[in-house]
Scaffold this active site. Structure first.
Site, short mmCIF file in Angstrom:
data_model
loop_
_atom_site.label_atom_id
_atom_site.label_comp_id
_atom_site.label_asym_id
_atom_site.label_seq_id
_atom_site.Cartn_x
_atom_site.Cartn_y
_atom_site.Cartn_z
CB SER A 267 -0.98 0.00 1.18
OG SER A 267 -0.31 0.15 2.40
CG ASN A 268 3.51 2.62 2.99
OD1 ASN A 268 3.32 3.79 3.28
ND2 ASN A 268 3.22 1.62 3.82
CE LYS B 96 20.89 -9.16 4.21
NZ LYS B 96 20.18 -8.81 5.40
CG MET C 231 8.65 -7.70 6.28
SD MET C 231 8.85 -6.29 7.40
CE MET C 231 7.21 -6.04 8.00
CB VAL D 86 19.39 -2.74 3.99
CG1 VAL D 86 20.38 -2.30 2.94
CG2 VAL D 86 17.96 -2.65 3.43
CG HIS E 297 9.22 1.08 12.50
ND1 HIS E 297 9.44 -0.26 12.37
CD2 HIS E 297 8.80 1.28 13.78
CE1 HIS E 297 9.18 -0.86 13.53
NE2 HIS E 297 8.79 0.06 14.39
C1 GAR Z 1 3.95 -0.78 6.78
O1 GAR Z 1 3.01 -0.58 7.82
C2 GAR Z 1 5.35 -0.49 7.28
O2 GAR Z 1 5.38 0.51 8.26
C3 GAR Z 1 5.75 -1.84 7.83
O3 GAR Z 1 5.23 -2.75 6.91
C4 GAR Z 1 4.01 -2.25 6.40
C5 GAR Z 1 3.97 -2.47 4.92
O4 GAR Z 1 2.71 -2.18 4.43
N1 GAR Z 1 7.17 -1.96 7.98
C6 GAR Z 1 7.75 -2.56 9.02
O5 GAR Z 1 7.14 -3.09 9.92
C7 GAR Z 1 9.27 -2.54 8.98
N2 GAR Z 1 9.80 -2.87 10.27
P1 GAR Z 1 2.46 -2.10 2.86
O6 GAR Z 1 3.06 -3.38 2.25
O7 GAR Z 1 0.98 -2.06 2.72
O8 GAR Z 1 3.14 -0.86 2.34
#
Ligand code: GAR
Length: 199
Positions: free
Chosen positions: A12-13, A64, A89, A92, A108
């Site tokens: 979604s981001n 990696k 997830m 890096v 985050h």
């Molecule tokens: C987001 O809420 C982001 O903050 C989190 O994963 C989600 C991805 O959502 N990131 C973490 O937890 C990193 N530690 P999305 O796939 O809908 O963008």
């Protein structure tokens, strides 16, 4: 500037940043999606938006280091100037960090330095804090330890559960992440020690 988004899940981001690029709010090209999970919904979003997707699984590499070197080769080939991690997830590692020093952003879902790690929403709810919200920061070698660029407050009500809180946090994320990407592209983020100024 060419941007790459790294994502492992829903995306979604990714969608929010792609939308801001499309509207011309971010004057850059969303040139690449790097995804480490086959079947991730973000791949469908990229296809729909005609963004090139680079699906790369760590299990197909000896280490990696080899995995990240292959990613860096692709990033260089696409002339990428900014990496935005959006639900990627994995930590890096040094190869990408060295190639893109101070050019990697992450979002985050908690107010760092609280509730680092993979379950920032759930942990904030379980702890009983009344206010939480997303943080956008530069990525360094630690986990969620890089300098903070922008945060947004989300209040937690007694009625909230993980689902309702996640919804509120995502809504806030979709506002601040495109905003930070825009500031970066415009060269307006200045790092001084642990502080980031918008100039
Ligand atoms: C987001 O809420 C982001 O903050 C989190 O994963 C989600 C991805 O959502 N990131 C973490 O937890 C990193 N530690 P999305 O796939 O809908 O963008």
């Amino acid at each position: 500037m060419n941007i790459a988004i790294f994502a492992s899940g829903n995306g979604s981001n990714f969608q929010a940043i792609a939308g801001a690029v499309k509207k011309g709010k971010i004057k850059a090209k969303l040139a690449l999606l790097v995804c480490d999970k086959p079947g991730a919904h973000v791949l469908k979003r990229a296809k729909k938006l005609k963004v090139e997707a680079f699906l790369i699984e760590k299990k197909n590499f000896q280490s990696k280091e080899e995995y990240e070197k292959a990613i860096v080769r692709k990033l260089k080939e696409k002339n990428i100037g900014l990496i935005a991690l959006a639900g990627y997830m994995k930590i890096v590692g040094p190869d990408i960090l060295k190639a893109y020093k101070n050019k990697i952003l992450n979002i985050h879902p908690a107010l760092l330095p609280s509730f680092k790690g993979a379950s920032g929403i759930k942990d904030a709810l379980a702890y009983g804090v009344k206010v939480t919200g997303p943080t956008v920061h530069f990525v360094d070698e630690g986990m969620d330890t890089g300098v903070i660029i922008m945060q947004s407050e989300v209040s937690i009500s007694d009625k909230d559960n993980e689902k309702s809180l996640a919804k509120k946090i995502h809504r806030a994320e979709h506002k601040i992440y495109p905003e930070v990407v825009k500031l970066f592209v415009e060269g307006k983020l200045k790092i001084k020690g642990r502080k980031v100024y918008v100039r």
